[in-house]
Design a protein around this motif. Structure first.
Motif, PDB file in Angstrom:
ATOM      1  N   ALA A 410      50.072  52.438  43.186  1.00 57.20           N
ATOM      2  CA  ALA A 410      51.363  52.456  42.497  1.00 57.20           C
ATOM      3  C   ALA A 410      51.488  53.659  41.557  1.00 57.20           C
ATOM      4  CB  ALA A 410      51.573  51.162  41.720  1.00 57.20           C
ATOM      5  N   VAL A 411      50.421  53.959  40.786  1.00 58.62           N
ATOM      6  CA  VAL A 411      50.517  55.079  39.838  1.00 58.62           C
ATOM      7  C   VAL A 411      50.520  56.416  40.577  1.00 58.62           C
ATOM      8  CG1 VAL A 411      49.439  53.763  37.983  1.00 58.62           C
ATOM      9  CG2 VAL A 411      48.010  55.203  39.438  1.00 58.62           C
ATOM     10  N   TYR A 412      50.015  56.431  41.817  1.00 61.21           N
ATOM     11  CA  TYR A 412      49.996  57.665  42.601  1.00 61.21           C
ATOM     12  C   TYR A 412      51.313  57.870  43.356  1.00 61.21           C
ATOM     13  CZ  TYR A 412      48.785  60.992  46.287  1.00 61.21           C
ATOM     14  OH  TYR A 412      48.781  62.060  47.136  1.00 61.21           O
ATOM     15  N   GLU A 413      51.812  56.805  43.962  1.00 60.17           N
ATOM     16  CA  GLU A 413      52.995  56.936  44.827  1.00 60.17           C
ATOM     17  C   GLU A 413      54.268  57.182  44.026  1.00 60.17           C
ATOM     18  OE1 GLU A 413      52.761  53.306  46.974  1.00 60.17           O
ATOM     19  OE2 GLU A 413      51.131  53.990  48.281  1.00 60.17           O
ATOM     20  N   GLN A 414      54.381  56.624  42.834  1.00 62.11           N
ATOM     21  CA  GLN A 414      55.529  56.878  41.968  1.00 62.11           C
ATOM     22  C   GLN A 414      55.022  57.592  40.727  1.00 62.11           C
ATOM     23  OE1 GLN A 414      56.852  52.614  42.459  1.00 62.11           O
ATOM     24  NE2 GLN A 414      58.870  53.607  42.490  1.00 62.11           N
ATOM     25  N   ALA A 415      54.702  58.869  40.930  1.00 60.39           N
ATOM     26  CA  ALA A 415      53.921  59.621  39.950  1.00 60.39           C
ATOM     27  C   ALA A 415      54.708  60.010  38.710  1.00 60.39           C
ATOM     28  CB  ALA A 415      53.346  60.883  40.606  1.00 60.39           C
ATOM     29  N   PRO A 420      57.032  51.234  37.341  1.00 59.94           N
ATOM     30  CA  PRO A 420      56.909  50.445  38.577  1.00 59.94           C
ATOM     31  C   PRO A 420      55.565  49.742  38.697  1.00 59.94           C
ATOM     32  CG  PRO A 420      57.916  52.568  39.042  1.00 59.94           C
ATOM     33  CD  PRO A 420      57.459  52.615  37.620  1.00 59.94           C
ATOM     34  N   ALA A 421      54.485  50.420  38.332  1.00 59.55           N
ATOM     35  CA  ALA A 421      53.159  49.782  38.382  1.00 59.55           C
ATOM     36  C   ALA A 421      53.088  48.634  37.381  1.00 59.55           C
ATOM     37  CB  ALA A 421      52.068  50.810  38.100  1.00 59.55           C
ATOM     38  N   ALA A 422      53.671  48.839  36.203  1.00 62.15           N
ATOM     39  CA  ALA A 422      53.676  47.778  35.191  1.00 62.15           C
ATOM     40  C   ALA A 422      54.456  46.564  35.684  1.00 62.15           C
ATOM     41  CB  ALA A 422      54.281  48.310  33.892  1.00 62.15           C
ATOM     42  N   LYS A 464      54.308  68.858  34.583  1.00 62.73           N
ATOM     43  CA  LYS A 464      55.220  68.030  35.381  1.00 62.73           C
ATOM     44  C   LYS A 464      55.334  66.602  34.852  1.00 62.73           C
ATOM     45  CE  LYS A 464      54.092  70.728  39.506  1.00 62.73           C
ATOM     46  NZ  LYS A 464      53.508  70.709  40.868  1.00 62.73           N
ATOM     47  N   LYS A 465      54.556  66.313  33.803  1.00 65.68           N
ATOM     48  CA  LYS A 465      54.551  64.973  33.194  1.00 65.68           C
ATOM     49  C   LYS A 465      54.322  63.883  34.253  1.00 65.68           C
ATOM     50  CE  LYS A 465      57.173  66.061  29.057  1.00 65.68           C
ATOM     51  NZ  LYS A 465      57.031  67.506  29.183  1.00 65.68           N
ATOM     52  N   ARG A 466      53.358  64.159  35.134  1.00 62.06           N
ATOM     53  CA  ARG A 466      53.006  63.194  36.169  1.00 62.06           C
ATOM     54  C   ARG A 466      51.985  62.190  35.642  1.00 62.06           C
ATOM     55  NH1 ARG A 466      54.688  64.481  41.186  1.00 62.06           N
ATOM     56  NH2 ARG A 466      55.316  66.625  41.647  1.00 62.06           N
ATOM     57  N   ASN A 476      35.212  46.734  35.380  1.00 60.39           N
ATOM     58  CA  ASN A 476      36.452  45.999  35.673  1.00 60.39           C
ATOM     59  C   ASN A 476      37.596  46.437  34.763  1.00 60.39           C
ATOM     60  OD1 ASN A 476      35.292  44.392  37.728  1.00 60.39           O
ATOM     61  ND2 ASN A 476      34.433  43.023  36.200  1.00 60.39           N
ATOM     62  N   GLN A 477      37.705  47.747  34.543  1.00 57.78           N
ATOM     63  CA  GLN A 477      38.782  48.291  33.715  1.00 57.78           C
ATOM     64  C   GLN A 477      39.270  49.598  34.320  1.00 57.78           C
ATOM     65  OE1 GLN A 477      36.822  48.423  29.766  1.00 57.78           O
ATOM     66  NE2 GLN A 477      38.569  47.272  29.041  1.00 57.78           N
ATOM     67  N   LEU A 478      40.577  49.650  34.631  1.00 55.48           N
ATOM     68  CA  LEU A 478      41.211  50.873  35.109  1.00 55.48           C
ATOM     69  C   LEU A 478      42.348  51.227  34.166  1.00 55.48           C
ATOM     70  CD1 LEU A 478      41.553  50.277  38.975  1.00 55.48           C
ATOM     71  CD2 LEU A 478      39.898  51.751  37.820  1.00 55.48           C
ATOM     72  N   ALA A 479      42.607  52.540  34.050  1.00 55.92           N
ATOM     73  CA  ALA A 479      43.719  52.982  33.213  1.00 55.92           C
ATOM     74  C   ALA A 479      44.394  54.175  33.859  1.00 55.92           C
ATOM     75  CB  ALA A 479      43.229  53.337  31.816  1.00 55.92           C
ATOM     76  N   ALA A 480      45.670  54.328  33.589  1.00 53.95           N
ATOM     77  CA  ALA A 480      46.431  55.511  33.993  1.00 53.95           C
ATOM     78  C   ALA A 480      47.383  55.825  32.840  1.00 53.95           C
ATOM     79  CB  ALA A 480      47.203  55.258  35.279  1.00 53.95           C
ATOM     80  N   ALA A 481      47.714  57.128  32.698  1.00 51.67           N
ATOM     81  CA  ALA A 481      48.562  57.532  31.573  1.00 51.67           C
ATOM     82  C   ALA A 481      49.463  58.687  32.003  1.00 51.67           C
ATOM     83  CB  ALA A 481      47.691  57.946  30.385  1.00 51.67           C
TER      84      ALA A 481
END
Length: 638
Positions: A410-415, A420-422, A464-466, A476-481
């Motif tokens: 989700a964080v990759y496809e709608q960069a 959307p991921a949330a 590009k503020k991607r 067991n912890q992932l993050a994206a920003a």
């Protein structure tokens, strides 16, 4: 041979084409380069290479181990060049010791291996009440780590062999009385001193600065006012708790889980007993054991004739120092809390009974069973909350991998947005202002992770503020920003920071005036010691600095004691200046016998550590160790 190659050059070229080109087709130039880098030697031990791939794998394993042990550990500490190089040094050390063990035929005995495995607390937790190891549980635990019992025991034996290589060296170390005095007497030596402090705060009123002074300070300290790049960011965190929030456990599942775990959920039967112990080691001579047995028989006969006297007999005769003062009372205990012979006897008795003699490794016991608490089955209502928590945790563990894949995609496809991921995973979109490229001191959570910040401040993410990719920040912890607003590094004008410049320049000048005043007083007092007007004397030592700064204590301890009084000046930088007068030196009080033995042991331990380190350096020379990777510079303090 070369003539043949020249004659058939076209054939050779075709063969080379067929051999080389497919490798590039299959793996690509970049893959070929990575493969070469992966197998590149970063060190050599006894003629054997340590490859980049082995180094990377060892560091990953070390990082995972530390993260599992200390989940709140600052991840920046694990990925620095210094931390990686430390892993390489440990890997080289392991190879050196393994080679030394093989050449020296060092092999731990079966008895030592069995002792180490027996003392392992994790393995001990798998033993039943009778002391036997649950082999099924043991095999299952090792299988989760990709090992069999045979492989694990081989690994433990190997680690013991490595330890044995160096163990013998410090074991031979000792310290003489003279060496101990040389090491500890200066540490405990006390010195009577007076300290005059010249504090910059006392000189602030004497400072007057013109605009030119402010301009000069500003130009000389531009880096001090530079504002680093920073960003306002949005970020998401996927962890077990967030997965757990989306899980609803049905009543039927809870009832089924309760039925499956009734035995585990039941409280254990407990018994309360008192005992009389006649202690005798299991390996004592037969005559000694017979004597203890005879005494125990006499006491057994005595308490059977008068059961009410059991507590009084225990107080007078039991050789168990823990229970004898309370009449032998051991309180309530479960079966597994006692050694097997004692537990077997106590749990076979009826309330109020006195046992026959029970022999254990501790000696001979006479047991009086005082009370019985039967095992109690907890009702579903009593454990419902506990069961729901366990089931939710189990289901979250099972669903996390699927959620992680969804999160990553989700964080990759709608960069261009994290929303959307949330929405898809019902996560909270968090925000933070003025985030720096490096974690802030004391920071915790996702924004304390160096890898996430590195991705966040990459050129693509800034321009590009991607979204960043999904990054693992813990077990067991992932993050994206993503960056919402970015401010590049900049230096403000003097007018923008004039007040701050004035404050700092004034403090610096006040410290200079304090230092000048202190140096003038020092010169005057050295010339005429009797004229020195100083505060009351105090006695300091290295072990008891009396709240004096380390620089002052160090200066005092370095002053020669031949010609007293002696003076020294100490520059305390921003804290001003101190003038120290040494009046008297007091030697250490001679240590008592116990204290002397403790000091000798500490010196011997230090000697042993130094000798082991020297022996390891000798082994490195013998194994012709060569570390080819560049050693990073040490991190500066502060």
């Amino acid at each position: 041979m070369f003539e043949s190659i020249r004659k058939h050059s076209k054939i050779v070229m075709v063969m080379l084409f067929l051999l080389i080109i497919p490798s590039f087709v299959l793996f690509g130039v970049d893959g070929y380069r990575r493969s070469m880098e992966h197998s590149a030697a970063v060190a050599t031990v006894d003629g054997q290479d340590v490859t980049q791939g082995e180094w990377d794998a060892a560091h990953r394993a070390n990082v995972e181990r530390l993260r599992a042990q200390m989940p709140n550990l600052d991840s920046r500490m694990l990925e620095t060049p210094q931390a990686r190089y430390s892993t390489l040094e440990r890997l080289v050390r392991e190879r050196v010791l393994r080679a030394a063990a093989e050449k020296g035929h060092v092999l731990p005995s079966d008895a030592r291996l069995a002792r180490v495995l027996h003392d392992d607390p994790v393995i001990a937790s798998m033993r039943g009440a009778d002391g036997r190891l649950d082999m099924a549980q043991y095999r299952e635990a090792l299988a989760r780590q990709g090992m069999t019992p045979e492989l694990y025991e081989s690994r433990v034996r190997s680690e013991l062999a490595l330890r044995q290589v160096l163990e013998a060296v410090p074991g031979t170390s000792f310290a003489t009385a003279a060496e101990t005095r040389l090491a500890f007497d200066p540490f405990y030596e006390r010195r009577n001193i007076q300290v005059a402090n010249f504090n910059p705060k006392d000189f602030l009123s004497k400072v007057s600065l013109a605009d030119a002074d402010l301009q000069r300070y500003y130009q000389d300290h531009l880096a001090q006012f530079r504002v680093p790049e920073q960003a306002d960011v949005e970020y998401l965190v996927l962890d077990l708790d967030s997965v757990k929030r989306g899980i609803t456990v049905s009543e039927q599942d809870l009832q089924t889980y309760y039925a499956q775990n009734q035995e585990r959920l039941a409280s254990q039967e407990e018994r309360r007993a008192s005992h009389i112990l006649i202690a005798v080691p299991k390996d004592a001579p037969k005559a000694e054991r017979d004597k203890a047995h005879a005494l125990a028989e006499q006491l057994l006969e005595q308490v059977r004739k008068a059961p009410a006297s059991f507590a009084d007999v225990a107080r007078k005769n039991s050789q168990d120092p823990g229970s004898a003062p309370s009449g032998g009372d051991l309180g309530y205990f479960a079966r597994g809390a006692m050694v097997k012979p004692f537990a077997d006897a106590a749990f076979a008795m009826k309330k109020g009974e006195i046992s026959d003699l029970v022999e254990s490794d501790f000696g001979y016991h006479i047991i009086l069973l005082e009370d019985i608490k039967s095992a109690k089955q907890k009702s579903f209502a009593e454990v419902r909350g506990e069961l729901e928590s366990e089931l939710r945790q189990q289901q979250a563990q099972a669903r996390f991998a699927e959620a992680a894949e969804t999160f990553t995609n989700a964080v990759y496809e709608q960069a261009d947005s994290l929303q959307p991921a949330a929405d898809k995973l019902k996560l909270t979109l968090r925000t933070a202002k003025d985030v720096l490229r490096t974690p802030a001191p004391g920071a915790t959570g996702a924004l304390a992770n160096a890898r996430l910040l590195e991705a966040l401040f990459s050129p693509d993410a800034i321009e590009k503020k991607r979204n960043t990719e999904a990054i693992e920040i813990g077990p067991n912890q992932l993050a994206a920003a993503r960056i919402a607003r970015y401010s590049p590094a900049q230096t403000p004008t003097l007018d923008a920071v004039r007040d701050r410049v004035r404050t700092l320049a004034t403090e610096q000048r006040a410290a200079e005036l304090a230092r000048q005043e202190g140096q003038a007083r020092l010169a005057a007092w050295k010339a005429a010691p009797a004229s020195a007007s100083m505060p009351a004397a105090i006695t300091v030592s290295r072990s008891d600095p009396q709240q004096q700064p380390p620089l002052v204590v160090s200066a005092v301890m370095r002053l020669p004691a031949a010609n007293l009084p002696a003076f020294a000046g100490v520059d305390l930088a921003a804290d001003g200046y101190a003038v120290v007068r040494l009046n008297k030196v007091e030697a250490r009080t001679p240590p008592t016998g116990e204290e002397d033995q403790r000091d000798r042991a500490r010196v011997a331990q230090s000697w042993g550590a130094a000798e082991a380190a020297a022996y390891y350096e000798l082994l490195k020379k013998q194994m012709k160790v060569q570390i080819k990777a560049d050693k990073p510079a040490p991190v500066a303090a502060g």
